[in-house]
Design a protein around this motif. Structure first.
Motif, PDB file in Angstrom:
ATOM      1  N   HIS B 212       0.852  -1.250  -0.202  1.00 53.86           N
ATOM      2  CA  HIS B 212      -0.057   0.154   0.021  1.00 53.86           C
ATOM      3  C   HIS B 212       0.815   1.206  -0.010  1.00 53.86           C
ATOM      4  O   HIS B 212       0.657   2.179  -0.775  1.00 53.86           O
ATOM      5  N   PRO B 213       1.889   1.201   0.819  1.00 57.00           N
ATOM      6  CA  PRO B 213       2.838   2.596   0.663  1.00 57.00           C
ATOM      7  C   PRO B 213       3.395   2.841  -0.667  1.00 57.00           C
ATOM      8  O   PRO B 213       3.796   3.755  -0.999  1.00 57.00           O
ATOM      9  N   ALA B 214       3.771   1.558  -1.452  1.00 56.64           N
ATOM     10  CA  ALA B 214       4.349   1.929  -2.875  1.00 56.64           C
ATOM     11  C   ALA B 214       3.533   2.239  -3.587  1.00 56.64           C
ATOM     12  O   ALA B 214       4.179   3.056  -4.575  1.00 56.64           O
ATOM     13  N   ALA B 215       2.406   2.369  -3.569  1.00 54.21           N
ATOM     14  CA  ALA B 215       1.456   2.806  -4.745  1.00 54.21           C
ATOM     15  C   ALA B 215       1.481   4.557  -4.273  1.00 54.21           C
ATOM     16  O   ALA B 215       1.551   4.855  -3.324  1.00 54.21           O
ATOM     17  N   PRO B 216       0.965   5.048  -5.454  1.00 52.62           N
ATOM     18  CA  PRO B 216       0.707   6.595  -5.290  1.00 52.62           C
ATOM     19  C   PRO B 216      -0.375   6.733  -4.493  1.00 52.62           C
ATOM     20  O   PRO B 216      -1.339   6.000  -4.283  1.00 52.62           O
ATOM     21  N   SER B 217      -0.428   7.929  -3.713  1.00 53.60           N
ATOM     22  CA  SER B 217      -1.627   7.974  -2.437  1.00 53.60           C
ATOM     23  C   SER B 217      -2.738   7.902  -2.910  1.00 53.60           C
ATOM     24  O   SER B 217      -3.589   7.543  -2.133  1.00 53.60           O
ATOM     25  N   HIS B 218      -3.270   8.199  -4.194  1.00 53.84           N
ATOM     26  CA  HIS B 218      -4.774   8.142  -4.419  1.00 53.84           C
ATOM     27  C   HIS B 218      -5.048   6.542  -4.568  1.00 53.84           C
ATOM     28  O   HIS B 218      -6.107   6.083  -4.364  1.00 53.84           O
ATOM     29  N   ALA B 219      -3.908   5.999  -5.387  1.00 51.47           N
ATOM     30  CA  ALA B 219      -4.121   4.573  -5.596  1.00 51.47           C
ATOM     31  C   ALA B 219      -4.183   3.912  -4.298  1.00 51.47           C
ATOM     32  O   ALA B 219      -5.124   2.628  -4.008  1.00 51.47           O
ATOM     33  N   SER B 220      -3.416   4.375  -3.352  1.00 50.74           N
ATOM     34  CA  SER B 220      -3.293   3.681  -1.897  1.00 50.74           C
ATOM     35  C   SER B 220      -4.756   3.790  -1.247  1.00 50.74           C
ATOM     36  O   SER B 220      -5.308   2.897  -0.560  1.00 50.74           O
ATOM     37  N   ALA B 221      -5.452   5.123  -1.514  1.00 51.08           N
ATOM     38  CA  ALA B 221      -6.552   5.270  -0.904  1.00 51.08           C
ATOM     39  C   ALA B 221      -7.637   4.362  -1.413  1.00 51.08           C
ATOM     40  O   ALA B 221      -8.413   3.564  -0.585  1.00 51.08           O
ATOM     41  N   LEU B 222      -7.531   4.205  -2.756  1.00 47.36           N
ATOM     42  CA  LEU B 222      -8.455   3.164  -3.369  1.00 47.36           C
ATOM     43  C   LEU B 222      -8.004   1.657  -2.570  1.00 47.36           C
ATOM     44  O   LEU B 222      -8.933   0.965  -2.390  1.00 47.36           O
ATOM     45  N   LEU B 337      -4.983  10.333   1.447  1.00 48.13           N
ATOM     46  CA  LEU B 337      -4.928  11.595   0.570  1.00 48.13           C
ATOM     47  C   LEU B 337      -4.382  12.630   1.205  1.00 48.13           C
ATOM     48  O   LEU B 337      -3.510  13.434   0.533  1.00 48.13           O
ATOM     49  N   GLY B 338      -4.442  12.819   2.611  1.00 49.07           N
ATOM     50  CA  GLY B 338      -3.907  13.679   3.305  1.00 49.07           C
ATOM     51  C   GLY B 338      -2.340  13.315   3.223  1.00 49.07           C
ATOM     52  O   GLY B 338      -1.353  14.197   3.176  1.00 49.07           O
ATOM     53  N   ALA B 339      -1.920  12.112   3.703  1.00 46.81           N
ATOM     54  CA  ALA B 339      -0.655  11.673   3.647  1.00 46.81           C
ATOM     55  C   ALA B 339       0.049  11.993   2.483  1.00 46.81           C
ATOM     56  O   ALA B 339       1.114  12.358   2.343  1.00 46.81           O
ATOM     57  N   GLY B 340      -0.789  11.625   1.347  1.00 51.01           N
ATOM     58  CA  GLY B 340      -0.115  11.787  -0.232  1.00 51.01           C
ATOM     59  C   GLY B 340       0.075  13.579  -0.357  1.00 51.01           C
ATOM     60  O   GLY B 340       1.112  13.776  -0.804  1.00 51.01           O
ATOM     61  N   SER B 341      -0.747  14.041   0.270  1.00 46.83           N
ATOM     62  CA  SER B 341      -0.509  15.823   0.154  1.00 46.83           C
ATOM     63  C   SER B 341       0.756  16.229   0.907  1.00 46.83           C
ATOM     64  O   SER B 341       1.518  16.939   0.169  1.00 46.83           O
ATOM     65  N   VAL B 342       0.808  15.564   1.809  1.00 43.88           N
ATOM     66  CA  VAL B 342       2.195  15.767   2.783  1.00 43.88           C
ATOM     67  C   VAL B 342       3.449  15.403   2.084  1.00 43.88           C
ATOM     68  O   VAL B 342       4.282  16.029   1.696  1.00 43.88           O
ATOM     69  N   ILE B 343       3.329  14.031   1.512  1.00 42.75           N
ATOM     70  CA  ILE B 343       4.554  13.628   0.781  1.00 42.75           C
ATOM     71  C   ILE B 343       4.862  14.137  -0.414  1.00 42.75           C
ATOM     72  O   ILE B 343       5.971  14.406  -0.863  1.00 42.75           O
ATOM     73  N   HIS B 344       3.577  14.673  -1.114  1.00 40.17           N
ATOM     74  CA  HIS B 344       3.784  15.469  -2.339  1.00 40.17           C
ATOM     75  C   HIS B 344       4.437  16.822  -2.099  1.00 40.17           C
ATOM     76  O   HIS B 344       5.366  17.272  -2.972  1.00 40.17           O
ATOM     77  N   ARG B 345       4.066  17.497  -1.181  1.00 38.74           N
ATOM     78  CA  ARG B 345       4.573  18.951  -0.858  1.00 38.74           C
ATOM     79  C   ARG B 345       6.061  18.787  -0.245  1.00 38.74           C
ATOM     80  O   ARG B 345       7.018  19.725  -0.129  1.00 38.74           O
ATOM     81  N   THR B 346       6.598  17.918   0.571  1.00 38.91           N
ATOM     82  CA  THR B 346       7.796  17.742   1.122  1.00 38.91           C
ATOM     83  C   THR B 346       8.598  16.575   0.713  1.00 38.91           C
ATOM     84  O   THR B 346       9.936  16.730   0.804  1.00 38.91           O
ATOM     85  N   GLY B 347       8.014  15.678   0.069  1.00 34.04           N
ATOM     86  CA  GLY B 347       8.815  14.700  -0.363  1.00 34.04           C
ATOM     87  C   GLY B 347       9.320  13.791   0.647  1.00 34.04           C
ATOM     88  O   GLY B 347      10.278  12.971   0.547  1.00 34.04           O
TER      89      GLY B 347
END
Lengths: 219, 660, 312
Positions: B212-222, B337-347
């Motif tokens: 689950h963590p390996a996939a992009p965040s919206h895919a992980s959400a799904l 989605l929130g986690a993805g948002s964090v990772i997206h902006r901070t890496g």
């Protein structure tokens, strides 16, 4: 005394006995364990008196009195004297963690009730749930003996186990014959005296009373 | 291209969601059937949307819509092969929808396989990372092992059907009515194992926190929010629909197995989640926990239905499970989605390197807080509503079953309370360490808020969380159709019998009122009291307010003073050491005297017992057996052809022997 | 009518909370041969705090200002759920919540305090938050089992219904499981109210901080809100114990005689429990933090046995 009142009182006293047994298991210090077993003997004596009042059996009154005097007075006093004389550390060290022993005690109680149900024993008229509670108390007393290092705490476990046996006997046969009761109590007193002397002897020649050291005696 | 793809997904999910809502709210009606083109000569393929399918379609539509809103902005940055991702996403959502609507085994299995493959593509999309590739491989292996189990289950059932349409669900249902109990239980256990591997129950969960963590965040959400629910759909379909005996209750072993593995998954899942310092891995383990909670409700429903308990209590338990499925999709989707948002902006994925993001990314932070409060089952949000229903079902069901069963139900309830507390601690850590305090790295210092479409996706799911919590009556109307089909009574009749804003649980001993709560009223009282308290707090005062640095015993506060996530979870690491088997290593570099410390290094590790105890041993056994077998391989062509001949002869003999 | 009753009960609990704390402090002082502060000291402390200004940490987010208000609101909402004076039989009352919702509201308050503590940053807040959450989650399973063992007998977890049913007729009809559940809940009360031997409510040292560590960065009216929430939570827990195990004397209607009796009964029950808490605090030392799970494990086993004796 009416039967319902006696049943309810014996049920409540059974719960109190279980609670004091848990206190013995969870006790971190010698004194707490000894006070707990003394309280347990008081509750047991009261239970004997209640049963005596309900059934009209005079022997039970005698036994109750002897229990309170000997097991709530004499034996704990003896144990406390030994503890003070020997000067051992007050901490009770368990062989396996206390939380696991508590869980095993809970499992033993469930087992006792399940055995009771599967053997088909019905709820008695006067003594109610005393049979499974008594069986559980006996087994938990043996559990205390099996999971504690210090010899004195194992004695406490023996006393508690004997309380359980007495409670079971009350449940099954409305009290054992007087002569057997006195015999059992004398045995326990004798055991306590022997253990006390041994501990003092062991203490004076060896430094600690850890039972585990006895393992070195094997050939 | 990316945008159009996602808009297409959004459109389909909105249409699908509307359709599902229509089916759910229409009341009792025969399921719509749609025949599909003939792909196989031995099986017809068709789709049918009944209440249960429609409910899970709604779950899919909700998270898919949010993911579709979120996706394009997320992929705009440094994403790998965005076109492939978009296509896989669309395929993934479509296959999940088909699985839920399948009316025969072939459609089901084909769509199931498609779902696995599409999500595999999404897992390994970042092929540079060795870890991702291995995670994908493990996922593929376990998913296919699960599919094999499901296939065998279907085949065993189909072998009992005498006529041609062997794989159609109606035929399987009819054949299952007269099965002998052993076969029925075997089929159910096979299906449970297969679907359980996909749902992530302990000990088959090992792939989940890697994939689950390996996939992009919206895919992980799904994947977390929806794919696990599709597996639950499979369990419910088998347990309550396909394998139903002609009369009498379901075997007790089914209910107890599901209840026990649910409880174990819940506790172990959240215990492992607590110790994670990578945000998405933490969320993945938390999904394991919530799947466990859903299975607790499902197992209880299996125990209580059809005469053993009471039908109302079974409906209550089933409604609790289904509602928790919907709730979990909403808040887990939001959290991913929130986690993805964090990772997206901070890496950065490690929460110990984040911090202080609440002021830099306010929308993400407060939406994440909303998701955290919901998942910790705190009132008045939706997580509490479904957990309350589960508790009531356990209490009333336990009282009804009595004896040792009642005691086990009570034990399950206390374990459920434990997981609630652990989840609250886990998400206090996740939210607090990630978003609060001081920033602990340069990337966190420079972070800014995510673009609007990503926030929009999160707001959609956040609104769902709030709505499902404050208006449970309308949420339960959605459950009417599935519960009516599976247990015979509509959920609203049992749970909202006292009005749409009140949840009530009855069906206990005779002559007793039902226990009722009203989350709406509680929320209203809470808001009122908060307003009063705010007024009291804001009373005019003589002394003004001022800012000052946080107290750190007089030293200048830096971010090194803040508690890290590892430190936050330390007490629990020690208390539950039996589960964690923690190990730690301290490396000291001293100067001239042993009291002058130059460098101190600390590293600690917790193990996932399933991995070390179960999988390591299994892997070792497989490797040892493989080596032993390899010792026998001759290397000569004739030997291999001889093996093929022997196998063919054996198969023919077995086939001949099996014919009557 | 019923809404007025609930509002009045909540107000009573909010106003009397600090008095109970003052009483426990006074009794502890007497037991320790000190004169001790006056009974009304907690009220004076609250008034003092309300007068002061706020000093806020410069790293805290805007959420930090809202935490005390939300915590007080959560605890006050929990206070509306316990029957203090009135326990009308039947479905005459509007349904708000039951015991499970009450425990969840306490969990919400604890969660918000932990978040607030992590917001301000610093090690004290983190340590206090981590430890408080740990103790809180260890209390939950045992409390749930105790509530279940009482609920299984009554068939409901609604506190008012339970009290109304068991109040008049069966008040003295305690059974063995009730006794064990009561002992379990007493052990858990000590943990939930944050008293010795689990936590020390009087100090602000790092070593004894569970609850207090989380409050370090709050000041002024915010701290007053949280202090009031703590007092109220304590009284709500005592009222919960009274409602579960001694539901005597609760008035079924609005007759003034009944209400006076209910008030006196409530006072007596709370007094007895407060004396228990004060005696326990004066008799024991605070447990080392990693021994607290063992202590709570005893409560869990008692509650488990209570449930076992009830259903088996």
């Amino acid at each position: 005394m009416s039967v319902e009142l006696a049943t309810r009182l014996i049920d409540i006293l059974g719960a109190l006995l279980l609670f004091t047994m848990l206190l013995i298991l969870a006790a971190g210090q010698m004194y707490r364990a000894i006070y707990a077993v003394a309280t347990q003997a008081v509750f047991l004596g009261v239970a004997g008196a209640v049963l005596g009042a309900a059934t009209g059996n005079v022997d039970l009154w005698t036994i109750a009195a002897i229990t309170i005097v000997v097991k709530a007075g004499l034996l704990p006093w003896l144990l406390i004297r030994v503890v003070r004389r020997v000067g051992i550390s007050r901490e009770i060290e368990p062989v396996i963690p206390t939380t696991i022993t508590l869980a095993m005690a809970a499992a033993i109680v469930v087992l006792a009730f399940w055995l009771n149900a599967s053997l088909g024993a019905v709820r008695q008229a006067i003594t109610g749930n005393a049979l499974p509670v008594g069986v559980a108390l006996t087994l938990i007393g043996v559990l205390v003996m099996a999971t504690r290092r210090k010899a004195l705490v194992q004695m406490v476990g023996l006393f508690a186990s004997e309380n359980g046996i007495f409670f079971t006997a009350m449940a099954v046969s409305q009290g054992m014959p007087l002569i057997i009761e006195i015999g059992v109590i004398l045995d326990v007193v004798l055991g306590a005296l022997v253990m006390g002397i041994l501990v003092l002897r062991v203490r004076s020649s060896v430094d600690d009373t850890d039972i585990a050291d006895l393992e070195n005696l094997k050939g | 291209m990316v945008w159009t793809g996602h808009l297409l997904v959004l459109a389909f999910s909105l249409v699908g969601g509307a359709g599902a809502l229509g089916v759910l709210l229409k009341g009792a009606a025969p399921p719509l059937r749609v025949a599909l083109p003939h792909l196989f000569p031995f099986a017809t393929m068709s789709l049918a949307v009944d209440g249960l399918s429609a409910f899970f379609l709604l779950v899919i539509a909700l998270v898919a819509a949010a993911a579709a809103l979120y996706g394009p902005a997320y992929l705009d940055a440094h994403a790998k092969s965005p076109v492939v991702q978009t296509v896989s996403l669309g395929l993934f959502v479509a296959c999940m929808a088909i699985v839920c609507c399948a009316a025969d085994a072939m459609t089901f299995l084909l769509a199931w396989e498609g779902m696995t493959l599409a999500s595999y593509v999404l897992v390994v999309i970042d092929m540079q990372s060795e870890e991702n590739v291995r995670a994908g491989l493990l996922y593929l292996i376990m998913a296919h092992a699960g599919t094999a189990a499901i296939l065998v289950a279907f085949l065993v059932l189909a072998s009992h059907v005498s006529h041609a349409e062997a794989f159609d669900f109606t035929a399987l249902r009819a054949a299952a009515r007269d099965l002998d109990p052993t076969t029925r239980t075997t089929v159910f256990m096979l299906a449970l194992a297969g679907f359980g591997a996909k749902a992530g129950v302990v000990p088959l969960h090992v792939w989940l926190p890697k994939a689950h963590p390996a996939a992009p965040s919206h895919a992980s959400a799904l994947m977390s929010g929806v794919m696990l629910k599709v597996a639950i759909y499979g369990i419910l379909r088998f347990g309550f629909d396909l394998l139903l005996p002609a009369e009498g209750p379901l075997p007790a072993s089914w209910g107890w197995t599901v209840l026990v593995i649910g409880t174990v998954s819940a506790v172990i899942g959240v215990l492992l989640a607590l110790q994670q310092h990578e945000l998405k891995r933490l969320l993945a383990f938390s999904s394991v926990e919530n799947v466990g909670i859903i299975l607790i409700g499902a197992g209880l429903a299996m125990l209580l239905c059809r005469g053993r308990g009471s039908q109302e209590l079974a409906t209550l338990a089933l409604a609790a499970a289904l509602l928790h499925a919907l709730n979990h999709a909403a808040f887990k989707g939001l959290l991913f989605l929130g986690a993805g948002s964090v990772i997206h902006r901070t890496g950065i994925r490690n929460i110990d390197d984040l911090g202080g993001l609440a002021r830099r990314m306010p929308w993400t932070a407060w939406l994440f807080l909303l998701g955290s409060v919901a998942i910790a089952a705190l009132p008045p949000l939706n997580g509490f509503a479904s957990e309350w229903m589960t508790f009531q079902a356990l209490l009333l069901g336990g009282a009804r079953l009595g004896g040792a069963s009642g005691l086990l139900a009570g034990l399950a309830a206390s374990m459920l309370a434990l997981t609630g507390g652990l989840a609250a601690a886990c998400f206090a850590k996740a939210f607090g360490v990630t978003f609060l305090g001081r920033t602990r790295s340069l990337q966190a210092e420079r972070a800014t808020e995510s673009p609007a479409p990503m926030i929009a996706g999160m707001v959609l799911l956040g609104a769902a969380c709030v709505g499902l919590g404050l208006a449970p009556g309308w949420a339960l109307r959605l459950l009417d159709a599935p519960t009516a089909e599976l247990s015979g009574i509509a959920a609203s009749a049992v749970v909202t019998s006292q009005g749409p804003l009140v949840l009530s649980a009855g069906g206990g001993a005779e002559g007793l009122h039902a226990t009722s709560i009203s989350l709406t009223a509680v929320a209203a009282v809470f808001a009122l009291l908060a307003a009063v308290a705010w007024v009291i707090r804001g009373w005019p005062r003589r002394a003004p307010s001022r800012l000052a640095p946080t107290w750190t015993c007089g030293m200048t506060p830096t971010s090194r003073f803040d508690y890290t996530g590892t430190a936050f979870a330390k007490p629990l690491r020690l208390i539950f050491a039996a589960v964690y088997r923690p190990s730690r290593e301290i490396v000291k570099d001293v100067g001239s005297s042993p009291y002058v410390l130059r460098m101190l290094g600390y590293s600690g590790e917790v193990v996932d017992l399933a991995e070390t105890v179960v999988y390591a041993r299994f892997k070792r056994w497989v490797t040892v057996s493989a080596h032993a077998i390899r010792a026998h391989s001759t290397g000569r062509i004739h030997g291999y052809i001889g093996f093929v001949l022997a196998t063919l002869v054996l198969a023919l003999l077995l086939f001949a022997g099996a014919r009557p | 009518m019923r809404i007025a009753q609930i509002a009045l009960q909540t107000l009573l609990v909010l106003l009397l909370g600090p008095l109970v704390t003052g009483f426990i402090q006074k009794l502890k002082a007497r037991l320790q041969c000190r004169a001790g502060a006056s009974l009304w000291q907690p009220y004076r402390d609250l008034a003092k705090l309300l007068r002061k200004g706020t000093v806020q940490s410069d790293t805290a987010s805007p959420f930090f200002r809202a935490v005390p208000v939300l915590v007080l609101a959560a605890i006050a909402t929990a206070a509306t759920l316990v029957p203090v004076l009135w326990a009308p039989a039947g479905s005459a009352h509007p349904r708000l919540g039951d015991a499970i919702l009450l425990l969840a509201l306490f969990a919400l308050a604890r969660f918000l305090l932990a978040i607030g503590a992590l917001d301000a940053g610093g090690a004290f807040g983190g340590m206090g938050a981590s430890r408080e959450m740990t103790v809180g989650l260890l209390v939950e399973p045992a409390l749930m089992m105790a509530v279940f063992s009482v609920g299984v007998a009554g068939g409901t977890t609604d506190l008012v219904d339970l009290a109304a049913r068991r109040g008049a007729v069966e008040a003295l009809a305690w059974q063995a499981p009730d006794l064990l559940a009561f002992f379990a809940v007493l052990i858990l009360t000590i943990a939930e109210t944050g008293r010795i031997p689990v936590d020390n409510p009087d100090t602000h040292l790092e070593l004894t901080m569970l609850h207090e560590g989380m409050l370090l960065e709050h000041s002024g009216p915010g701290l007053a809100c949280i202090a009031l929430a703590t007092h109220t939570k304590q009284l709500v827990i005592l009222a919960l114990v009274a409602a579960l195990f001694f539901p005597l004397g609760l008035s079924p209607d609005a007759a003034p005689g009944h209400v006076a009796l209910a008030l006196a009964a409530f006072g007596a029950k709370v007094l007895a429990l407060a004396v228990f808490l004060a005696v326990v605090e004066s008799s024991y030392a605070k447990l080392r933090f990693f021994r607290v799970p063992q202590f709570l494990g005893l409560g869990l086993v008692c509650a488990f046995l209570a449930l076992a004796l009830r259903v088996l």
